[in-house]
Design a protein around this motif. Structure first.
Motif, PDB file in Angstrom:
ATOM      1  N   ASP A   1       0.829  -1.211   0.000  1.00  0.00           N
ATOM      2  CA  ASP A   1       0.000   0.000   0.000  1.00  0.00           C
ATOM      3  C   ASP A   1       0.863   1.260   0.000  1.00  0.00           C
ATOM      4  O   ASP A   1       0.593   2.212  -0.725  1.00  0.00           O
ATOM      5  CB  ASP A   1      -0.945   0.011   1.198  1.00  0.00           C
ATOM      6  CG  ASP A   1      -2.029  -1.049   1.111  1.00  0.00           C
ATOM      7  OD1 ASP A   1      -2.233  -1.619   0.020  1.00  0.00           O
ATOM      8  OD2 ASP A   1      -2.667  -1.302   2.154  1.00  0.00           O
ATOM      9  N   PHE A   2       1.903   1.251   0.803  1.00  0.00           N
ATOM     10  CA  PHE A   2       2.807   2.406   0.888  1.00  0.00           C
ATOM     11  C   PHE A   2       3.468   2.681  -0.460  1.00  0.00           C
ATOM     12  O   PHE A   2       3.483   3.810  -0.940  1.00  0.00           O
ATOM     13  CB  PHE A   2       3.864   2.171   1.961  1.00  0.00           C
ATOM     14  CG  PHE A   2       4.920   3.237   2.025  1.00  0.00           C
ATOM     15  CD1 PHE A   2       4.645   4.464   2.595  1.00  0.00           C
ATOM     16  CD2 PHE A   2       6.181   3.007   1.511  1.00  0.00           C
ATOM     17  CE1 PHE A   2       5.613   5.459   2.656  1.00  0.00           C
ATOM     18  CE2 PHE A   2       7.155   3.988   1.567  1.00  0.00           C
ATOM     19  CZ  PHE A   2       6.868   5.215   2.134  1.00  0.00           C
ATOM     20  N   HIS A   3       3.982   1.623  -1.089  1.00  0.00           N
ATOM     21  CA  HIS A   3       4.711   1.791  -2.352  1.00  0.00           C
ATOM     22  C   HIS A   3       3.802   2.091  -3.537  1.00  0.00           C
ATOM     23  O   HIS A   3       4.284   2.544  -4.573  1.00  0.00           O
ATOM     24  CB  HIS A   3       5.584   0.564  -2.634  1.00  0.00           C
ATOM     25  CG  HIS A   3       6.756   0.471  -1.705  1.00  0.00           C
ATOM     26  ND1 HIS A   3       7.780   1.394  -1.688  1.00  0.00           N
ATOM     27  CD2 HIS A   3       7.049  -0.416  -0.734  1.00  0.00           C
ATOM     28  CE1 HIS A   3       8.660   1.071  -0.754  1.00  0.00           C
ATOM     29  NE2 HIS A   3       8.227  -0.023  -0.159  1.00  0.00           N
ATOM     30  N   THR A   4       2.505   1.874  -3.403  1.00  0.00           N
ATOM     31  CA  THR A   4       1.564   2.215  -4.479  1.00  0.00           C
ATOM     32  C   THR A   4       0.767   3.476  -4.138  1.00  0.00           C
ATOM     33  O   THR A   4      -0.268   3.728  -4.726  1.00  0.00           O
ATOM     34  CB  THR A   4       0.604   1.043  -4.771  1.00  0.00           C
ATOM     35  OG1 THR A   4      -0.109   0.711  -3.585  1.00  0.00           O
ATOM     36  CG2 THR A   4       1.350  -0.165  -5.301  1.00  0.00           C
ATOM     37  N   SER A   5       1.255   4.244  -3.179  1.00  0.00           N
ATOM     38  CA  SER A   5       0.684   5.544  -2.777  1.00  0.00           C
ATOM     39  C   SER A   5      -0.711   5.445  -2.178  1.00  0.00           C
ATOM     40  O   SER A   5      -1.459   6.413  -2.179  1.00  0.00           O
ATOM     41  CB  SER A   5       0.679   6.517  -3.951  1.00  0.00           C
ATOM     42  OG  SER A   5       1.996   6.729  -4.409  1.00  0.00           O
ATOM     43  N   ARG A   6      -1.087   4.295  -1.642  1.00  0.00           N
ATOM     44  CA  ARG A   6      -2.399   4.175  -1.003  1.00  0.00           C
ATOM     45  C   ARG A   6      -2.428   4.818   0.385  1.00  0.00           C
ATOM     46  O   ARG A   6      -3.473   4.893   1.002  1.00  0.00           O
ATOM     47  CB  ARG A   6      -2.811   2.710  -0.916  1.00  0.00           C
ATOM     48  CG  ARG A   6      -3.118   2.139  -2.272  1.00  0.00           C
ATOM     49  CD  ARG A   6      -3.673   0.767  -2.172  1.00  0.00           C
ATOM     50  NE  ARG A   6      -3.938   0.263  -3.513  1.00  0.00           N
ATOM     51  CZ  ARG A   6      -4.418  -0.913  -3.752  1.00  0.00           C
ATOM     52  NH1 ARG A   6      -4.699  -1.728  -2.750  1.00  0.00           N
ATOM     53  NH2 ARG A   6      -4.629  -1.310  -4.980  1.00  0.00           N
TER      54      ARG A   6
ATOM     55  N   GLY B   1      -1.584   7.875   0.659  1.00  0.00           N
ATOM     56  CA  GLY B   1      -1.689   9.290   0.334  1.00  0.00           C
ATOM     57  C   GLY B   1      -0.298   9.841   0.062  1.00  0.00           C
ATOM     58  O   GLY B   1       0.660   9.098  -0.117  1.00  0.00           O
ATOM     59  N   THR B   2      -0.171  11.132   0.029  1.00  0.00           N
ATOM     60  CA  THR B   2       1.114  11.763  -0.244  1.00  0.00           C
ATOM     61  C   THR B   2       2.007  11.686   0.985  1.00  0.00           C
ATOM     62  O   THR B   2       1.602  12.069   2.082  1.00  0.00           O
ATOM     63  CB  THR B   2       0.914  13.235  -0.636  1.00  0.00           C
ATOM     64  OG1 THR B   2       0.017  13.285  -1.749  1.00  0.00           O
ATOM     65  CG2 THR B   2       2.222  13.891  -0.999  1.00  0.00           C
ATOM     66  N   VAL B   3       3.222  11.175   0.791  1.00  0.00           N
ATOM     67  CA  VAL B   3       4.203  11.081   1.874  1.00  0.00           C
ATOM     68  C   VAL B   3       5.376  11.982   1.506  1.00  0.00           C
ATOM     69  O   VAL B   3       5.948  11.830   0.422  1.00  0.00           O
ATOM     70  CB  VAL B   3       4.699   9.624   2.066  1.00  0.00           C
ATOM     71  CG1 VAL B   3       5.758   9.552   3.149  1.00  0.00           C
ATOM     72  CG2 VAL B   3       3.527   8.706   2.387  1.00  0.00           C
TER      73      VAL B   3
ATOM     74  N   ARG C   1       8.881  13.420   0.781  1.00  0.00           N
ATOM     75  CA  ARG C   1      10.097  12.691   0.383  1.00  0.00           C
ATOM     76  C   ARG C   1      11.036  12.456   1.560  1.00  0.00           C
ATOM     77  O   ARG C   1      11.592  11.391   1.710  1.00  0.00           O
ATOM     78  CB  ARG C   1      10.814  13.442  -0.736  1.00  0.00           C
ATOM     79  CG  ARG C   1      12.018  12.707  -1.269  1.00  0.00           C
ATOM     80  CD  ARG C   1      12.548  13.389  -2.531  1.00  0.00           C
ATOM     81  NE  ARG C   1      13.687  12.682  -3.064  1.00  0.00           N
ATOM     82  CZ  ARG C   1      13.625  11.582  -3.799  1.00  0.00           C
ATOM     83  NH1 ARG C   1      12.461  11.068  -4.095  1.00  0.00           N
ATOM     84  NH2 ARG C   1      14.710  11.005  -4.239  1.00  0.00           N
TER      85      ARG C   1
ATOM     86  N   ARG D   1      10.299   9.309   3.688  1.00  0.00           N
ATOM     87  CA  ARG D   1      10.344   7.978   3.076  1.00  0.00           C
ATOM     88  C   ARG D   1      11.549   7.201   3.566  1.00  0.00           C
ATOM     89  O   ARG D   1      12.662   7.713   3.622  1.00  0.00           O
ATOM     90  CB  ARG D   1      10.387   8.087   1.560  1.00  0.00           C
ATOM     91  CG  ARG D   1       9.135   8.712   1.004  1.00  0.00           C
ATOM     92  CD  ARG D   1       9.200   8.803  -0.480  1.00  0.00           C
ATOM     93  NE  ARG D   1       8.054   9.577  -0.953  1.00  0.00           N
ATOM     94  CZ  ARG D   1       7.865   9.903  -2.197  1.00  0.00           C
ATOM     95  NH1 ARG D   1       8.708   9.544  -3.120  1.00  0.00           N
ATOM     96  NH2 ARG D   1       6.818  10.608  -2.532  1.00  0.00           N
TER      97      ARG D   1
END
Length: 62
Positions: free
Chosen positions: A44-49, A51-53, A55, A58
């Motif tokens: 989920d994190f790597h497919t932007s689920r 939301g915006t994180v 940079r 990360r």
């Protein structure tokens, strides 16, 4: 407690609470109940689920 550089102020944050009496699985910054949930959270994190994180926030997952 001393800071690594000896001059900077350190802040310590602690948490406590009642036991949750459930299994705990950890992976990097993720904490879930099973390894499968950890894997899903990273997908989920790597497919932007998530939301915006920003940079700078990360982390590289190994």
């Amino acid at each position: 407690m001393r800071a690594g550089d000896g001059d900077a102020t350190s802040e310590v944050l602690t948490f406590s609470g009642p036991p949750i009496r459930q299994p705990v699985a950890m992976g990097g910054p993720m904490v879930m109940n099973t390894r499968a949930e950890i894997d899903q959270a990273f997908r989920d994190f790597h497919t932007s689920r998530f939301g915006t994180v920003p940079r700078q926030a990360r982390l590289q997952h190994r």
